[in-house]
Design a protein around this motif. Sequence first.
Motif, short mmCIF file in Angstrom:
data_model
loop_
_atom_site.label_atom_id
_atom_site.label_comp_id
_atom_site.label_asym_id
_atom_site.label_seq_id
_atom_site.Cartn_x
_atom_site.Cartn_y
_atom_site.Cartn_z
N UNK A 256 -58.40 8.70 24.82
CA UNK A 256 -59.06 7.61 24.12
C UNK A 256 -59.98 6.84 25.08
N UNK A 257 -59.52 6.64 26.29
CA UNK A 257 -60.34 5.95 27.30
C UNK A 257 -61.60 6.76 27.61
N UNK A 258 -61.45 8.10 27.67
CA UNK A 258 -62.62 8.95 27.91
C UNK A 258 -63.61 8.85 26.76
N UNK A 259 -63.09 8.79 25.55
CA UNK A 259 -63.96 8.62 24.38
C UNK A 259 -64.73 7.30 24.47
N UNK A 260 -64.04 6.23 24.79
CA UNK A 260 -64.68 4.92 24.82
C UNK A 260 -65.74 4.83 25.92
N UNK A 261 -65.58 5.61 26.99
CA UNK A 261 -66.60 5.62 28.04
C UNK A 261 -67.92 6.21 27.56
N UNK A 262 -67.87 7.00 26.48
CA UNK A 262 -69.09 7.60 25.92
C UNK A 262 -69.76 6.69 24.90
N UNK A 263 -69.14 5.57 24.59
CA UNK A 263 -69.60 4.70 23.51
C UNK A 263 -70.10 3.37 24.07
N UNK B 39 -65.86 9.86 15.61
CA UNK B 39 -66.26 10.80 16.64
C UNK B 39 -65.15 11.10 17.62
N UNK B 40 -65.42 12.12 18.45
CA UNK B 40 -64.45 12.53 19.45
C UNK B 40 -65.19 13.11 20.64
N UNK B 41 -64.43 13.60 21.61
CA UNK B 41 -65.00 14.10 22.86
C UNK B 41 -65.06 15.62 22.84
#
Length: 209
Positions: free
Chosen positions: A176-183, A139-141
């Motif tokens: 990448x940090x923004x992506x991980x905040x959604x997970x 996945x991605x943002x």
Amino acid sequence: MRSGVVYLLAGDPYARGGKPDPALRAFFREVGKSKPRVAYIGTASGDDPEFFEAMRALLQAGGAGGVDLVPLCGTAADPVVARRMLSQADAVFVSGGDVAEGMESLRAQDGIIARLRERFEAGVPFMGLSAGSIMLSRGWVRWADAPGEQDTLIECLGFAPVYCDVHGEADGWDELKALLRLLPKDTVGYAIRVGAALRVCEGIAEAVG
């Protein structure tokens, strides 16, 4: 050749020519066929012809034989021809550009994601470069367009069961940090640096080159 092999290459967005990435050569050795036929997925760049020609030269320098642009964008899109090309390919390459646009174009064409999954499950090796690597991951943002809106998660192909970003070291891997905040908490994200690559097979990820 082992089934389910995916190579995720960061590439070098600043490179101009030069020798192919060693990971590219490693991928084509793993395909296990001399001059394999490659299906080129260019939806992330709108099937841009100049980008395709540059990538075709790079792929052929790395060991590919024929490289076929799978027609998935614009007036040239032809899902029947696209599915046939994918069925005939020895390997599939997903090129760079914009992740969201790339996934939207894949979803817009009848039966394409199903055919890609069918070929992956049949053991055809897949390789992504830059945004193409992210498209092959989980996945991605989707970035918010206006103030007050929230970033949301885009579901990608998931052939490599990982989350990753590519060549983001200059900004401290902010995306990448923004992506991980959604997970969910403790989700692992792979940061693939310029010139580096990740090989994913049967759930195991390892650096290449």
